[in-house]
Design a protein around this motif. Structure first.
Motif, mmCIF file in Angstrom:
data_model
loop_
_atom_site.group_PDB
_atom_site.id
_atom_site.type_symbol
_atom_site.label_atom_id
_atom_site.label_comp_id
_atom_site.label_asym_id
_atom_site.label_seq_id
_atom_site.Cartn_x
_atom_site.Cartn_y
_atom_site.Cartn_z
ATOM 1 N N ASP A 44 -13.486 -10.703 -11.244
ATOM 2 C CA ASP A 44 -13.861 -9.561 -12.076
ATOM 3 C C ASP A 44 -15.306 -9.150 -11.814
ATOM 4 N N THR A 45 -16.183 -10.127 -11.682
ATOM 5 C CA THR A 45 -17.598 -9.831 -11.415
ATOM 6 C C THR A 45 -17.775 -9.177 -10.049
ATOM 7 N N ASN A 46 -17.087 -9.727 -9.036
ATOM 8 C CA ASN A 46 -17.166 -9.139 -7.688
ATOM 9 C C ASN A 46 -16.620 -7.714 -7.672
ATOM 10 N N ALA A 47 -15.533 -7.493 -8.409
ATOM 11 C CA ALA A 47 -14.942 -6.149 -8.469
ATOM 12 C C ALA A 47 -15.923 -5.169 -9.111
ATOM 13 N N TYR A 48 -16.590 -5.603 -10.173
ATOM 14 C CA TYR A 48 -17.546 -4.736 -10.856
ATOM 15 C C TYR A 48 -18.747 -4.434 -9.968
ATOM 16 N N LEU A 49 -19.225 -5.451 -9.237
ATOM 17 C CA LEU A 49 -20.352 -5.242 -8.324
ATOM 18 C C LEU A 49 -19.976 -4.281 -7.198
ATOM 19 N N THR A 50 -18.764 -4.467 -6.642
ATOM 20 C CA THR A 50 -18.296 -3.576 -5.580
ATOM 21 C C THR A 50 -18.187 -2.143 -6.085
ATOM 22 N N ASP A 51 -17.631 -1.991 -7.271
ATOM 23 C CA ASP A 51 -17.498 -0.670 -7.875
ATOM 24 C C ASP A 51 -18.871 -0.041 -8.101
ATOM 25 N N VAL A 82 0.846 -1.194 0.000
ATOM 26 C CA VAL A 82 0.000 0.000 0.000
ATOM 27 C C VAL A 82 0.883 1.246 0.000
ATOM 28 N N PRO A 83 0.524 2.273 -0.794
ATOM 29 C CA PRO A 83 -0.519 2.240 -1.820
ATOM 30 C C PRO A 83 0.013 1.939 -3.211
ATOM 31 N N ALA A 84 1.345 1.958 -3.351
ATOM 32 C CA ALA A 84 1.946 1.941 -4.686
ATOM 33 C C ALA A 84 1.523 0.739 -5.519
ATOM 34 N N LYS A 85 1.553 -0.466 -4.927
ATOM 35 C CA LYS A 85 1.306 -1.672 -5.698
ATOM 36 C C LYS A 85 -0.169 -2.032 -5.825
ATOM 37 N N LEU A 86 -1.022 -1.348 -5.081
ATOM 38 C CA LEU A 86 -2.455 -1.674 -5.146
ATOM 39 C C LEU A 86 -3.243 -0.672 -5.983
ATOM 40 N N LEU A 87 -2.564 0.338 -6.504
ATOM 41 C CA LEU A 87 -3.270 1.343 -7.290
ATOM 42 C C LEU A 87 -3.891 0.758 -8.546
ATOM 43 N N ASP A 88 -3.228 -0.252 -9.145
ATOM 44 C CA ASP A 88 -3.730 -0.825 -10.388
ATOM 45 C C ASP A 88 -4.619 -2.036 -10.148
ATOM 46 N N LYS A 89 -5.022 -2.255 -8.883
ATOM 47 C CA LYS A 89 -5.885 -3.393 -8.555
ATOM 48 C C LYS A 89 -7.231 -2.880 -8.078
ATOM 49 N N ARG A 90 -8.275 -3.527 -8.526
ATOM 50 C CA ARG A 90 -9.619 -3.113 -8.154
ATOM 51 C C ARG A 90 -9.941 -3.641 -6.762
ATOM 52 N N SER A 91 -10.565 -2.791 -5.950
ATOM 53 C CA SER A 91 -10.843 -3.163 -4.567
ATOM 54 C C SER A 91 -11.711 -4.409 -4.491
ATOM 55 N N GLY A 92 -12.676 -4.552 -5.418
ATOM 56 C CA GLY A 92 -13.537 -5.727 -5.409
ATOM 57 C C GLY A 92 -12.759 -7.003 -5.658
ATOM 58 N N ASP A 93 -11.742 -6.928 -6.529
ATOM 59 C CA ASP A 93 -10.934 -8.116 -6.809
ATOM 60 C C ASP A 93 -10.080 -8.480 -5.611
ATOM 61 N N VAL A 94 -9.542 -7.474 -4.921
ATOM 62 C CA VAL A 94 -8.753 -7.731 -3.711
ATOM 63 C C VAL A 94 -9.640 -8.367 -2.639
ATOM 64 N N ILE A 95 -10.854 -7.840 -2.476
ATOM 65 C CA ILE A 95 -11.802 -8.398 -1.504
ATOM 66 C C ILE A 95 -12.144 -9.837 -1.879
ATOM 67 N N SER A 96 -12.311 -10.098 -3.178
ATOM 68 C CA SER A 96 -12.613 -11.452 -3.639
ATOM 69 C C SER A 96 -11.492 -12.413 -3.287
ATOM 70 N N ARG A 97 -10.258 -11.948 -3.377
ATOM 71 C CA ARG A 97 -9.130 -12.812 -3.038
ATOM 72 C C ARG A 97 -9.067 -13.084 -1.543
ATOM 73 N N ILE A 98 -9.277 -12.040 -0.754
ATOM 74 C CA ILE A 98 -9.222 -12.207 0.696
ATOM 75 C C ILE A 98 -10.354 -13.112 1.176
ATOM 76 N N GLY A 99 -11.538 -12.944 0.583
ATOM 77 C CA GLY A 99 -12.698 -13.714 1.016
ATOM 78 C C GLY A 99 -12.854 -15.015 0.275
ATOM 79 N N GLY A 100 -13.284 -14.923 -0.984
ATOM 80 C CA GLY A 100 -13.620 -16.117 -1.758
ATOM 81 C C GLY A 100 -12.458 -17.050 -2.017
#
Length: 578
Positions: A206-213, A115-133
């Protein structure tokens, strides 16, 4: 949609070895699960085999009828099976849940330096999907793979030895089927569905990231009358995800059919050979019945190993997505000779600093130099994109500069541990985050061991104490309960309370009033004027009103610094409000 998901895949061996390393903290519980799992399956085989032997003893003429103890053994095996099955499941899921909890903590720990440099190009929904799903999907490997494979191997060897006691040919008949189900099917099937598993996890992310967005920006979507377009796109992504899932489920059906067919073929082959052995006087009638019963139940653990390969494709894809993220190198790491010792003085010097966000990209700062004496306040003004916020983030070690030096108290910040930099600095940004916790807990982040008196004192300094007292639960009011009822100014003052409680030597303000109305801006300005005394302060702003009480102001343009004259009107306004 598929093209953007293409990445270099990690080898399965590398993924498996890394997952196995995670088992180390719970290996004792894992061995416990394997022991009782083996006992469970052997007890199951024993119930059927011993039951067949008892029945045959009554039905076959001339057979010795079983005694009371022999009959009692059948009940003992049954009870043993029930108890061992329960303990096995309990131990397996204890392993899985403890490892998942450890994995979540480890994953969070690993992404902190990104944080934050390497996460700028990652969508928050995709990060959440990785942590959760994705972490949840890995549970298949921990709870339904390691232990079942060990159990299947132990039970299979035991069955071969048992069959060999009746006739040496029988193990040779069963062994090829065990190899097919226990080795060939899992290996080749996992390879067959590997790409589909990767596509499934990527599409889900990708779907989770789009829904979160969409949820985060739903107000904007409605205001611009884009609800239908957004819904249509969600529908398209859902259809794409469902098409992948249908293909995955279809393949699962084929796998189950093949495995069940192979087991049926193995049972038939064993019975045919056993009958042949009976006709050739190699085994007796009672042996024929016992062999048949044992062969029918012997493939149950191998069935689990064979079919789990289908789910492993998702588990390995999930593990790969997680590993790829945590394997990224942080943009900033402590130098080998960096120390946690704090500087004695807190003046700040930028010496000929140059910085570009991307390698070979255009420079945001070019030969930038600036000196801020200890206890003084300066302001940086300039157009958006001129590099003002970059100056702050370099000072706080969010990014590493390419050339030059940044000193705090004549010490190069690269020689100071990042944690120590965070200890002496505090940032109030235009979008500082408030957690879904109580107001007290949000303020106490600045000093977790603070007393209630200290929390109240910091709130008073930030001019928010009286407002908090008007709330039904006061400091125990949850931010989540208030929802959008907190104004921008009230939220900022809670953030400032947090900063004051921390009591840093260096205060950094990044557009702290950009989203506020004139009333709240004046209130925040008054607060800033009061708390900035005797601290080294940097204010980034485009509002001239915040320049009223700074010692010096600079304009930053195209990475270059020049003096900025503070308008007399701003000075007069400050004098009048004082």
């Amino acid at each position: 949609m598929e093209e953007k998901n293409k990445e270099t895949s990690m080898s399965r061996l590398k993924i498996i070895l890394r997952l196995f390393k995670m088992v180390k903290p719970v290996r004792k519980v894992m061995l416990f699960a394997i022991f009782f799992g083996t006992l469970n399956h052997l007890s199951n085989i024993a119930v059927l085999t011993w039951g067949a032997w008892l029945v045959s003893s009554f039905l076959i003429p001339g057979a010795i009828p079983p005694g009371t103890f022999a009959i009692s053994l059948l009940f003992i095996f049954g009870i043993l099976k029930g108890v061992s099955a329960y303990v096995e499941q309990l131990a397996n899921h204890e392993v899985a849940f403890r490892l998942l909890a450890h994995l979540r903590t480890s994953f969070y720990k690993e992404i902190e330096p990104l944080v934050p440099a390497k996460l700028l190009d990652k969508r928050s929904g995709d990060v959440i999907s990785r942590i959760g799903g994705d972490i949840e999907i890995i549970e298949v490997f921990f709870a339904h793979t390691i232990s079942p494979v060990a159990i299947a191997f132990t039970v299979s060897v035991s069955v071969l030895i048992f069959l060999g006691m009746f006739w040496w040919v029988l193990p040779l008949v069963v062994l090829p089927f065990q190899i097919v189900l226990g080795i060939l099917v899992p290996v080749f099937w996992e390879r067959y569905v590997r790409k589909n598993g990767q596509k499934l996890r990527a599409a889900l992310g990708d779907t989770n990231a789009y829904l979160t967005d969409s949820l985060q920006g739903i107000e904007t979507i409605l205001l611009f009358n884009q609800g239908k377009n957004r819904r249509d796109e969600i529908g398209r992504k859902g259809d794409y995800l469902n098409s992948i899932k249908r293909g995955h489920s279809s393949r699962q059906g084929w796998l189950f059919g093949f495995v069940n067919g192979t087991i049926l073929l193995a049972n038939i082959a064993t019975i045919v050979v056993a009958v042949y052995g009976y006709l050739g006087n190699h085994i007796d009638m009672q042996g024929l019945i016992v062999v048949t019963a044992s062969s029918i139940s012997a493939f149950v653990p191998l069935f689990s190993v064979a079919v789990v390969s289908h789910y492993l494709s998702e588990s390995f894809a999930s593990a790969e997505r997680l590993f790829k993220m945590i394997d990224e190198k942080p943009a900033v790491v402590d130098a080998p000779d960096a120390t946690p010792d704090l500087p004695k003085d807190f003046d700040i010097t930028f010496k000929n600093v140059s910085f570009a966000y991307k390698q070979n990209g255009s420079k945001v700062l070019d030969n930038f130099s600036l000196y801020i004496p200890q206890g003084k306040s300066i302001a940086l003004v300039g157009e958006s994109g001129s590099g003002k916020s970059t100056v702050l983030r370099l000072l706080m070690r969010f990014w590493d500069f390419n050339e030059g030096e940044i000193l705090i108290g004549n010490r190069n910040i690269k020689k100071i541990c990042q944690k120590s930099i965070y200890d002496i600095t505090a940032l109030v940004a235009q979008d500082s985050h408030l957690f879904d916790a109580t107001i007290k807990e949000n303020i106490a982040i600045g000093k977790p061991d603070a007393t209630m008196d200290e929390i109240i004192q910091s709130a008073k300094q930030a001019n928010i104490h009286e407002f908090i007292l008007t709330l039904p639960k006061g400091y125990e009011t949850s931010i989540g309960e208030l929802g959008d009822k907190l104004s921008g100014g009230e939220r900022q003052r809670i953030v400032i309370s947090r900063v004051l409680l921390k009591n840093p030597q260096i205060l950094i303000f990044d557009e702290p009033t950009s989203n506020l109305d004139s009333f709240n801006e004046n209130a925040i300005q008054e607060t800033l004027n009061k708390i900035s005394r005797d601290r080294t302060v940097i204010i980034v702003t485009h509002r001239l009103s915040l320049l009223a009480n700074v010692d010096k102001a600079y304009r930053l343009q195209e990475g270059k610094l020049s003096d900025f004259e503070i308008p007399k009107a701003a000075r007069k306004t400050a004098s009048a409000s004082a």
